[in-house]
Design a protein around this motif. Structure first.
Motif, PDB file in Angstrom:
ATOM      1  N   GLY A 170       0.782  -1.228   0.000  1.00 32.86           N
ATOM      2  CA  GLY A 170       0.000   0.000   0.000  1.00 32.86           C
ATOM      3  C   GLY A 170       0.812   1.275   0.000  1.00 32.86           C
ATOM      4  N   VAL A 171       2.118   1.189   0.222  1.00 34.35           N
ATOM      5  CA  VAL A 171       2.909   2.422   0.254  1.00 34.35           C
ATOM      6  C   VAL A 171       2.817   3.119  -1.101  1.00 34.35           C
ATOM      7  N   ILE A 172       2.706   4.416  -1.044  1.00 36.97           N
ATOM      8  CA  ILE A 172       2.408   5.192  -2.251  1.00 36.97           C
ATOM      9  C   ILE A 172       3.544   5.101  -3.277  1.00 36.97           C
ATOM     10  N   GLY A 173       3.174   4.977  -4.542  1.00 35.64           N
ATOM     11  CA  GLY A 173       4.168   4.942  -5.608  1.00 35.64           C
ATOM     12  C   GLY A 173       4.760   6.322  -5.853  1.00 35.64           C
ATOM     13  N   ARG A 174       6.032   6.371  -6.210  1.00 36.11           N
ATOM     14  CA  ARG A 174       6.806   7.597  -6.409  1.00 36.11           C
ATOM     15  C   ARG A 174       6.909   8.397  -5.107  1.00 36.11           C
ATOM     16  N   LYS A 175       7.029   7.627  -4.031  1.00 35.90           N
ATOM     17  CA  LYS A 175       7.119   8.235  -2.697  1.00 35.90           C
ATOM     18  C   LYS A 175       8.312   9.197  -2.587  1.00 35.90           C
ATOM     19  N   GLU A 176       9.480   8.776  -3.095  1.00 35.36           N
ATOM     20  CA  GLU A 176      10.669   9.629  -2.938  1.00 35.36           C
ATOM     21  C   GLU A 176      10.534  10.924  -3.723  1.00 35.36           C
ATOM     22  N   MET A 177       9.948  10.828  -4.913  1.00 34.17           N
ATOM     23  CA  MET A 177       9.711  12.051  -5.698  1.00 34.17           C
ATOM     24  C   MET A 177       8.806  13.011  -4.927  1.00 34.17           C
ATOM     25  N   ALA A 178       7.740  12.459  -4.326  1.00 32.08           N
ATOM     26  CA  ALA A 178       6.795  13.297  -3.597  1.00 32.08           C
ATOM     27  C   ALA A 178       7.442  13.917  -2.354  1.00 32.08           C
TER      28      ALA A 178
END
Ligand SMILES: [Fe+2]
Ligand SMILES: [Fe+2]
Length: 276
Positions: A170-178
């Motif tokens: 469930g962890v959000i995709g493109r977390k590091e970008m965000a």
């Protein structure tokens, strides 16, 4: 004593699987406490059915304070592939709002909602969510215009935290970008749901040192409970230097009651947990 600005953070209502006594208790509490804002971090419905959206709309109409809402993965139809791919937000738009960048601005709060649910996914699990580079442009634009005195908040359904009970699911995709973008835009607080687990912690972008607070709310109204976690929501009191998260948990005997309190204080490099 001056009252700190307060945000009620509720999530994963899942109308269709809601528990009626909790719905009534929550409406009464919110209207009695009159927070500056109610932030709802997605999964309003169980299956994006018309009757479920209508029940959500009726619930929202009973709340007196301003409300900011983002959709979750359950608010996209999963029972009709054509509808899902061609018109994923039609019902959400008709019953809730067509605004997929909802915002709230005052001298004390600058809040932006982002849609992380997607009509399709390259993974077999389509409940996963992600953010896009285009959404980051909107984040930068919105917070560039925020009042300097305002605490900066992002509301998004999918979580930034990795929780042991969810096994990273469930962890959000493109977390590091965000996180990189949120760091540049000096975001203070992220509000999420999806896991049906209440939790909060500080985190930072990999390249940055500035930390922000990530707060998860449990499922506030539904019977889709995670083992060991009751229905809950977060009451967040904040000003420029402090964020206090009070977790309110449902008990059959006493209704919604405080069960946990977490305090964070602003430091030079962002937010730090306050040790009592
Ligand atoms: Fe959910
Ligand atoms: Fe979800």
């Amino acid at each position: 004593m001056t009252r700190m600005p307060t945000v009620y953070h509720i999530s994963d209502l899942h109308f269709g699987r809601e528990r009626p006594p909790l719905v009534r208790a929550l409406i009464e509490e919110i209207n009695a406490c009159a927070p500056e804002l109610v932030a709802i971090s997605g999964d309003l419905t169980q299956s994006a059915r018309r009757r479920e959206f209508a029940a959500t709309r009726d619930f929202l109409a009973e709340l007196a304070p301003p409300v900011l809402v983002v959709p979750g993965n359950h608010d996209v139809p999963d029972w009709d592939l054509i509808r899902r791919l061609l018109r994923p937000w039609k019902r959400y738009g008709r019953y809730i709002t067509e605004d997929l960048y909802p915002s709230y601005s005052s001298r004390t709060l600058a809040v932006l909602g982002l849609n992380s649910a997607r009509r399709w996914s390259p993974h077999t699990d389509w409940s996963r969510g992600r953010l896009s580079a285009h959404q980051m442009v909107e984040v930068e634009r919105f917070f560039a215009g925020a009042e300097p005195s305002a605490t900066r908040v992002v509301v998004v359904h999918h979580p930034f935290i990795v929780h042991e009970l969810a096994l990273g699911r469930g962890v959000i995709g493109r977390k590091e970008m965000a996180l990189e973008c949120f760091g540049h835009s000096r975001v203070d607080l992220m509000l999420s749901g999806h896991l049906h687990i209440h939790h909060s912690e500080t985190m930072a972008a990999r390249s940055g040192e500035r930390t922000l607070v990530a707060a998860q709310a449990g499922t506030t109204l539904s019977d889709r409970l995670k083992a060991g976690y009751a229905n809950s929501f977060n009451v967040i009191e904040l000003d420029q230097d402090r964020i206090r998260i009070r977790v309110r948990r449902w008990s059959e005997a006493g209704g919604f009651q405080d069960c946990e309190q977490l305090d964070y204080r602003r430091a030079i490099a962002g937010w730090e947990p306050e040790v009592a």
